[in-house]
Enzyme design. Structure first.
Site, mmCIF file in Angstrom:
data_model
loop_
_atom_site.group_PDB
_atom_site.id
_atom_site.type_symbol
_atom_site.label_atom_id
_atom_site.label_comp_id
_atom_site.label_asym_id
_atom_site.label_seq_id
_atom_site.Cartn_x
_atom_site.Cartn_y
_atom_site.Cartn_z
ATOM 1 C CE1 TYR A 486 -3.975 2.102 0.278
ATOM 2 C CE2 TYR A 486 -2.667 3.319 1.882
ATOM 3 C CZ TYR A 486 -3.767 3.236 1.056
ATOM 4 O OH TYR A 486 -4.656 4.273 1.003
ATOM 5 C CB SER A 566 -7.186 2.566 -2.757
ATOM 6 O OG SER A 566 -7.576 3.902 -2.639
ATOM 7 C CG ASP A 649 -14.321 3.700 -6.363
ATOM 8 O OD1 ASP A 649 -14.481 4.542 -5.459
ATOM 9 O OD2 ASP A 649 -13.279 3.051 -6.500
ATOM 10 C CG HIS A 684 -12.549 2.899 -2.808
ATOM 11 N ND1 HIS A 684 -11.872 3.119 -3.990
ATOM 12 C CD2 HIS A 684 -11.605 2.970 -1.830
ATOM 13 C CE1 HIS A 684 -10.593 3.323 -3.732
ATOM 14 N NE2 HIS A 684 -10.401 3.236 -2.433
#
Length: 714
Positions: A486, A566, A649, A684
Site C-alpha cells: 500500500y 486504491s 466508486d 471502492h
C-alpha cells in the site's frame, strides 16, 4: 468494521511443483481489445504539453451512453478470457468454504443491552444483533438481506442511544460513500419516519435523553453529479427525533473554508461534544468543543492550526484525554483541564520507540495499543500515567476496535493475524483479557506459518515484510508468490485475516506483505519518507521487496505477482511501468492512475496531503514522473495485468482505471493480457456482498495463478 471469523477449511487446491514454477512462462495468443476512440485534448502545464486522448472516459458511466458501451465491450473481452482459465471454479469453491465463518464485531453496551454485528457463511451482509445483558438471548435487530435483490445494500454504521432504546444507523447502497440515516425502535424493531440523506464521512452521536443525534453531511449535489462532483462544505448537524431533515440544526460549519471536514464525538459522560476538523488526509486536526448542557450549542476552540494529530480517548467532567503527535512523532497520551482559563496539555504517557496506534480508558485504567515492527502490543497505565504492565495476546498480529469507557469497568478489543480470524476479547481492569467471542475453526491455524523478514530498499532503509505459507513448505524452491503493498496516507498494513489470501496460500502459493514507507508503521518519519517528493521511496521499497523474494529463492523468475488497492493500485501501476522485467503479473484495484487530475473528482482533493498539488510546479513534476497513466512506454513488454474497478466508486472514480487500461491496450505493450474487470453496483470496496467478493477474487486470483504457474485443481 467489526469482524470475528469461523472458517471452514477447503482442501482441493494443489500447489505447482517447484520445477514447474521455476520454468513456467505463460505463452498464449494475444487478445484483441475493443477499439477505444481518442480525443484531441492537450493540456499545457509548466511548459509541458500533456496529451490526454482518453479524457472522455472520465465521464460518469451512469450518465454517458458511450462510456457505458465501452464498459460493456471491455467486460465482454475480460469475461471471455477469464472463462478460459483453468481452476477458476475450484478456486471459487475454495473461497466459498473459506468465507463460511461467523464474522462478529466488538459489542457496544447501552442501557444493559449489547449490540454487535455478525455475518455468517452464505450471508452477503452483516446482521446487527442485540442481547439483553451480556449472557442474554440474542435477537436479530437489522438484517440488510431484504434491502436489495443483489445484496449490494449494506448496514454501514450504527449507534445505540445511551439507554439502548433507539438506534441510529446508516444505509450504504451499491458501494457508494453516501449514506442514508435511519432510526429504529430497539424494543419493537419498528423503523421510525426519521430519514437523513447525503450524509458522508460521518459518525453518529446521540445527545442525552435521546432528543436527537449529531451527524455530518455535504449539501445535496446537483442532478447527475452525485458520484463525481467535488465534496465541499461538510458540516455537523443536529437531527431532532421525530422531525424532518429540513429542520435539522447546523451545529458547526466553516463556509469560509469549504475544503474542511468535520466529525463529532461525545465523551462517555455526555458533557462535551468534541468536533474534529481536517483539511485533507493528513493527521492534522483542529478540535472544537460544545458544552452539552449549555443554554446554547455554542462552540469553543481547543486546538487551532492543523499542525498535529489529536484523537479523543474519552473525558470525565472537564478533563479530556487525547493521543497526539505534538512534540512526539511516534505519539503520546496527554490530558487537559477545560475549567482552566487557558487549558494546557499535560503528558500522561511519553513517546517511546514503539508507535501509539490507539488507546481506550476502561474505568480507571488506560490501555494503549502500540505498534512494534508492524505488530500490536497492549500496555496498561493508571490515569496518572504509571505503567502497570502489558496484556497477553495470542501471538504476532493486529489489535483493533478498542472500545472502552470511563463510566464502565468493561472494555473490548479485537485481535487477528494472517492465519487467525478475528477474536473478540473482553477486558476488565482487575484481570487479564478473556475471550468474549472466538472463531470455531475446523483447521489448525498453526498449520499456516507467519514469519517476518527485513530487507534493504534502494537507499539502504530496512523494510519489514511478512511471509505467509503452509507450514513445512520449503521457501527456497521458488513457489508462485503474491506480493501485497500500500504505502501511503499514514495507513499501517498490519497482519490481517483475508479468506481470499488464504485460498492462494492453501493452493501452495506464498503470500508476502511489505510494510512500505508512506504508511504509519514507524510514525511520522515513516509516513513522510513515502509521500510528496519522497513518493518514489514507496516504489523503490516495493521493487526491493520483489528483488528480495527472487534473490532468496522464495519465488521464481516467472512466478511473482503483485497486488494493491486504491493507493496500492497506484503502486502497482507505477512499479509495472518502472520495472516490467521484475514482475510476472499484477492486480491494480480501484487505483489512482492519473496523478495530474485526481484532485478534480469527489474526495480526490483530500489526497493532496500525500500526493501534492498538480497545479504547483514542484509537485506536478514529481507526480508526472510516476503517474501510471502517463508513463506507459510503447514497445516494452508488460507483465500480465488485470485492473479492477466499479461503476459506483465515488472515492477513486473509475475513470482513473478506464483511461489507464485504454492506454495500456492501445500501445505496443506485449502479448500478455491487459484486461479490466468492471463491477456494477459496487464502489471502492466497503459494503460489497460476499458473493460478489468471491466472484471477483476467484476471477482475479485465477488470472494471477495462470500467469505465475500456480496450478489449481479443476
Amino acid at each position: 468494521m467489526h469482524s470475528l471469523t469461523i472458517l471452514t477449511l477447503a482442501i482441493g487446491l494443489a500447489a505447482i511443483a517447484p520445477a514447474q514454477a521455476a520454468e513456467h512462462e505463460n505463452k498464449e495468443t494475444p487478445l484483441t481489445y475493443p477499439e477505444t476512440k481518442t480525443v484531441d485534448v492537450v493540456d499545457e502545464q509548466f511548459g509541458e504539453y500533456i496529451s490526454d486522448p482518453y479524457r472522455w472516459l472520465e465521464n460518469d458511466v451512469r450518465e454517458d451512453a458511450e462510456v457505458a458501451e465501452w464498459v460493456k465491450a471491455q467486460n465482454a473481452v475480460t469475461d471471455a478470457y477469464l472463462e478460459t482459465l483453468p481452476g477458476r471454479d475450484a478456486l471459487a469453491r475454495s473461497m466459498e468454504e473459506l468465507f463460511d465463518y461467523d464474522d462478529l464485531g466488538n459489542p457496544v453496551e447501552a442501557g444493559g443491552k449489547y449490540f454487535y454485528e455478525r455475518k455468517s457463511g452464505g450471508q452477503n451482509q452483516a446482521v446487527l444483533y442485540v442481547r439483553d445483558g451480556a449472557e442474554g438471548e440474542e435477537r436479530a435487530l437489522i438484517d440488510p438481506a431484504g434491502w436489495s435483490d443483489d445484496g449490494a445494500t449494506a448496514l454501514a454504521g450504527w449507534k445505540p442511544s445511551g439507554d439502548g432504546s433507539l438506534l441510529a444507523y446508516a444505509v450504504q447502497d451499491g458501494g457508494s460513500d453516501w449514506r442514508t440515516l435511519k432510526v429504529l425502535d430497539v424494543k419493537t424493531g419498528e423503523v421510525r419516519a426519521d430519514t437523513v440523506e447525503w450524509a458522508k464521512f460521518t459518525d453518529l452521536v446521540w445527545m442525552p435523553q435521546n432528543f436527537g443525534f449529531l451527524y455530518s453531511r455535504f449539501p445535496e449535489p446537483e442532478e447527475g453529479e452525485a458520484f463525481q462532483s467535488l465534496n465541499e462544505n461538510h458540516a455537523v448537524y443536529l437531527h431532532l427525533i421525530g422531525t424532518d431533515q429540513e429542520k435539522d440544526t447546523k451545529v458547526y460549519a466553516t463556509p469560509d473554508q469549504p475544503e474542511l471536514n468535520h466529525v463529532a464525538d461525545l465523551t462517555s459522560d455526555k458533557e462535551w461534544v468534541v468536533i474534529t476538523s481536517s483539511s485533507g488526509t493528513d493527521d492534522r486536526y483542529e478540535i472544537t468543543l460544545v458544552k452539552v448542557d449549555a443554554p446554547k450549542l455554542e462552540t469553543r476552540k481547543l486546538v487551532s492550526g492543523f499542525e498535529n494529530d489529536w484523537r479523543l480517548i474519552d473525558g470525565a467532567g472537564d478533563t479530556l484525554y487525547f493521543v497526539t503527535n505534538k512534540d512526539a512523532p511516534r505519539l503520546r497520551v496527554v490530558k487537559t483541564d477545560l475549567s482552566a482559563d487557558k487549558p494546557e496539555f499535560t503528558e500522561l504517557v511519553a513517546e517511546s520507540d514503539a508507535v501509539v496506534d490507539g488507546a481506550m480508558i476502561v474505568g480507571d485504567r488506560l490501555v494503549v495499543s502500540y505498534l512494534v515492527d508492524a505488530k500490536s502490543q497492549l500496555s496498561v497505565f493508571d490515569l496518572d500515567g504509571e505503567a502497570l504492565g502489558t496484556l497477553d495476546l495470542p501471538g504476532p498480529g493486529q489489535v483493533g476496535s478498542l472500545s472502552g469507557s470511563m463510566k464502565s469497568d468493561e472494555g473490548f478489543f479485537t485481535f487477528q493475524s494472517f492465519n487467525r480470524p478475528t477474536t473478540v476479547f473482553r477486558y476488565e481492569p482487575s484481570s487479564e483479557p478473556t475471550v468474549w467471542a472466538a472463531p470455531s475453526l475446523p483447521f489448525d491455524p498453526d498449520s499456516v506459518e507467519v514469519s517476518q523478514r527485513f530487507y534493504e530498499s534502494k537507499d539502504g532503509t530496512k523494510i519489514p515484510m511478512f511471509l505467509v505459507h503452509m507450514k513445512g513448505q520449503d521457501l527456497s524452491e521458488g513457489a508462485p508468490t503474491m506480493l501485497y503493498g500500500y504505502g501511503g496516507f499514514n495507513i499501517s498494513v498490519l497482519p490481517q485475516y483475508k479468506p481470499a489470501w488464504m485460498a492462494w496460500i492453501k493452493a501452495g502459493g506464498v503470500f508476502a506483505s511489505a510494510n512500505l514507507r508512506g504508511g504509519g508503521e514507524y510514525g511520522k518519519e515513516w509516513h513522510d519518507g513515502g509521500r510528496l517528493q519522497n513518493k518514489q521511496n514507496v516504489f523503490d521499497d516495493f521493487i526491493a521487496a520483489g528483488e528480495y523474494l527472487l534473490t532468496m529463492g522464495i519465488t521464481s523468475q516467472n512466478g511473482l505477482a503483485i497486488e494493491g488497492r486504491s493507493n496500492g493500485g497506484l503502486l502497482v501501476g507505477a512499479v509495472m511501468n518502472q520495472r516490467p522485467d521484475l514482475f510476472t503479473a499484477g492486480h491494480a484495484a480501484v487505483g489512482v492512475m492519473d496523478m495530474l487530475r485526481f484532485d478534480r473528482f469527489t474526495a480526490g482533493r483530500y489526497w493532496v496531503d500525500d500526493y501534492g498539488y498538480p497545479n504547483k510546479e514542484q509537485d506536478f513534476r514529481t507526480q508526472l514522473a510516476y503517474s501510471p497513466y502517463h508513463n506507459i512506454e510503447d514497445g516494452i513488454d508488460y507483465p500480465a495485468l488485470i485492473v479492477s474497478t466499479a461503476d459506483t466508486d465515488d472515492r477513486v472514480v473509475p475513470g482513473h482505471s478506464f483511461k489507464y487500461t485504454a492506454r495500456l491496450q492501445a500501445l505496443d505493450t506485449g502479448d500478455k493480457p491487459h484486461i479490466i474487470r468492471i463491477e456494477t453496483r459496487a464502489g471502492h470496496g466497503s459494503g460489497k456482498p460476499t458473493d460478489k467478493v468471491i466472484e471477483e477474487y476467484s476471477d482475479i486470483y485465477a488470472f494471477l495463478a495462470h500467469a505465475t504457474g500456480l496450478e489449481l485443481d479443476q
